[in-house]
Design an enzyme around this catalytic site. Structure first.
Site, PDB file in Angstrom:
ATOM      1  CG  HIS A 124      25.260 -39.724  34.747  1.00 11.90           C
ATOM      2  ND1 HIS A 124      26.397 -39.855  35.528  1.00 11.90           N
ATOM      3  CD2 HIS A 124      24.897 -38.482  34.697  1.00 11.90           C
ATOM      4  CE1 HIS A 124      26.669 -38.566  36.011  1.00 11.90           C
ATOM      5  NE2 HIS A 124      25.927 -37.701  35.334  1.00 11.90           N
ATOM      6  CG  ASP A 147      34.276 -33.525  34.303  1.00  7.55           C
ATOM      7  OD1 ASP A 147      33.799 -32.533  33.745  1.00  7.55           O
ATOM      8  OD2 ASP A 147      33.808 -34.150  35.323  1.00  7.55           O
ATOM      9  CB  SER A 175      30.903 -32.480  31.911  1.00 10.73           C
ATOM     10  OG  SER A 175      31.163 -32.818  33.243  1.00 10.73           O
ATOM     11  CE  LYS A 197      31.795 -36.464  35.133  1.00  6.44           C
ATOM     12  NZ  LYS A 197      31.201 -35.352  35.828  1.00  6.44           N
TER      13      LYS A 197
HETATM   14  N1  URA Z   1      27.109 -33.382  35.940  1.00  2.80           N
HETATM   15  C1  URA Z   1      28.220 -33.355  35.169  1.00  2.80           C
HETATM   16  O1  URA Z   1      29.164 -34.446  35.750  1.00  2.80           O
HETATM   17  N2  URA Z   1      28.973 -32.363  34.836  1.00  2.80           N
HETATM   18  C2  URA Z   1      28.214 -31.245  34.302  1.00  2.80           C
HETATM   19  O2  URA Z   1      28.573 -30.336  33.621  1.00  2.80           O
HETATM   20  C3  URA Z   1      26.922 -31.135  34.930  1.00  2.80           C
HETATM   21  C4  URA Z   1      26.343 -32.164  35.635  1.00  2.80           C
END
Ligand code: URA
Length: 426
Positions: A80, A159, A181, A185
């Site tokens: 990620h 989110d 956040s 996920k």
């Molecule tokens: N990417 C995300 O998924 N959330 C954030 O808060 C910042 C970057």
């Protein structure tokens, strides 16, 4: 429990417990807490931060507002990126890792604001589908080792609503909020290993290396506490990654790297990141893993994985042989150096905004995008450029008046004059 007490506690730097955080997140997601109260709490977090325990509680509470996926692949790895400009690494690293035997099942997002999104890039390939069912997704990963789908709407609904509110209330760039956040996920999908590419610099949410390190450390701790193998690598986003910014332009550049036609900085960055993934997955020491990653490119195996993924997801695999089959822009505008100059720095976030202005990105989630739009860079910080040389080219199919974009793009380049002007004046 009530929202006012929770806001007051965070405002007074008192620590919230799991029940309070979970109550707040659930009631906001269900529409029982109004935006103005959640905004006040988010701003209190931005001003006072959360402890590690509170961040873990927030991550779990957000994850648990939706489904969690059980993909059950052995040797699965996810990567990620915290978001950047011109970041097409997933399109290169995923096929490399899959060509080396790993399972890369990736759920990605769309671009928002100055940062691009992997889903938009892939959807620029004619026919490419990112709305696969979980069964289709699993079957492609099983057959070919690499698939990317759009974030499932049932995953982490908290989110979605919180991010939309944060975007509108200047509360995005806070380390615990970004951590919760992203990790909520990631914990909702079940890769064994998670490689986090945490970016810093003018094109990233974290402007300093120190903040990126803090974010990386916190994400690692949260991931490990939740039972994942998790590693954060810190990378520089003071300049766009590679030359191209924009959806089909970035797919073109990724294919060039996978073909072995481009062995520059982008290729080296991807080999390093892919090696981290392979190492993480227990495929040897770092030197061996770098060698494996590099061979996946030179042998053509990584390109074959990418070609097959495109085919399995409904796209036209011939784009790997003929880049002209990708969306081509109708208009272009070349920005040249007026004088002999030395490039001192590049404001990467501003270039991301210019790319958005050209049609490559969205200001709001519902905006349409122009897959062919973007920027091809011909300069980097430290370059000495002669008068009349191309600094960058802007592309668009929806914008024929380039004046605002060109002015902003030029202002994004900080330079010092070193010699004559294009007309020969000194
Ligand atoms: N990417 C995300 O998924 N959330 C954030 O808060 C910042 C970057």
């Amino acid at each position: 429990m009530n929202a006012l007490d929770i806001i007051n506690k965070t405002k007074r730097k008192q620590v919230l417990n799991y029940e309070e955080i979970s109550w707040l997140v659930n009631n906001f997601t269900n529409g029982n807490i109004p935006d103005y109260q959640m905004s006040a709490w988010l701003m209190a977090v931005c001003l006072n931060d959360l402890t590690e325990e509170e961040t873990l509680a927030l991550t779990y509470a957000m994850r648990d507002t939706g489904e969690t996926l059980r993909l059950e692949f052995a040797n699965s790895v996810d990567k990620h990126s915290t978001g950047g400009v011109g970041d097409k690494t997933t399109l290169i690293i995923g096929p490399i890792a899959a060509a080396c035997g790993m399972k890369v099942a990736k759920m990605s997002g769309r671009g928002l604001g100055h940062t691009g999104g992997t889903i938009d890039k892939l959807e620029s390939i004619p026919g490419f589908r990112t709305d696969l069912s979980i069964e289709e997704f699993k079957s492609i990963v099983n057959e070919n080792g690499f698939s990317v789908i759009a974030q499932n709407t049932d995953l982490c609904p908290a989110d979605k609503v919180m991010y939309a509110l944060r975007s509108a209330t200047a509360t995005v760039d806070n380390i615990p909020l970004i951590c919760a956040s992203i990790m909520s996920k990631k914990l909702a999908t079940d890769a064994d290993c998670l490689l986090l590419d945490v970016k810093y610099g003018s094109g990233a949410f974290m402007k300093t290396r120190r903040d990126a390190e803090r974010l990386g450390e916190l994400m690692e701790k949260i991931g490990i506490a939740a039972g994942k193998k998790c590693k954060a690598v810190i990378s520089d986003m003071n300049e766009p990654l590679g030359r191209n910014i924009g959806n089909s332009l970035e797919v073109m550049e990724a294919i060039e790297v996978l073909r072995g036609d481009s062995r520059g900085e982008l290729c080296e960055t991807c080999i390093d990141l892919a090696a981290e993934m392979l190492y993480f997955g227990g495929n040897g020491d770092m030197d061996e893993c770098r060698k494996m990653a590099s061979e996946a490119i030179t042998s053509g195996r990584a390109l074959e994985v990418f070609r097959r993924t495109i085919e399995l997801q409904g796209g036209d695999p011939r784009v790997c042989d003929d880049l002209k089959l990708l969306p081509q822009p109708r208009c272009s505008y070349v920005i040249r150096a007026m004088n002999d100059i030395e490039i001192l720095a590049i404001n990467c976030e501003e270039l991301g905004m210019v790319s958005m202005l050209l049609g490559a990105g969205r200001l709001t989630r519902d905006d349409e995008i122009d897959y062919s739009a973007g920027i091809v860079m011909n300069c980097k910080a430290g370059d000495k450029v002669t008068a009349g040389s191309t600094l960058m080219t802007l592309y668009s199919s929806i914008c024929s008046d380039f004046s605002e974009a060109a002015l902003r793009a030029l202002n994004a380049v900080d330079y010092r004059r070193t010699g004559r002007s294009a007309s020969g004046d000194r």
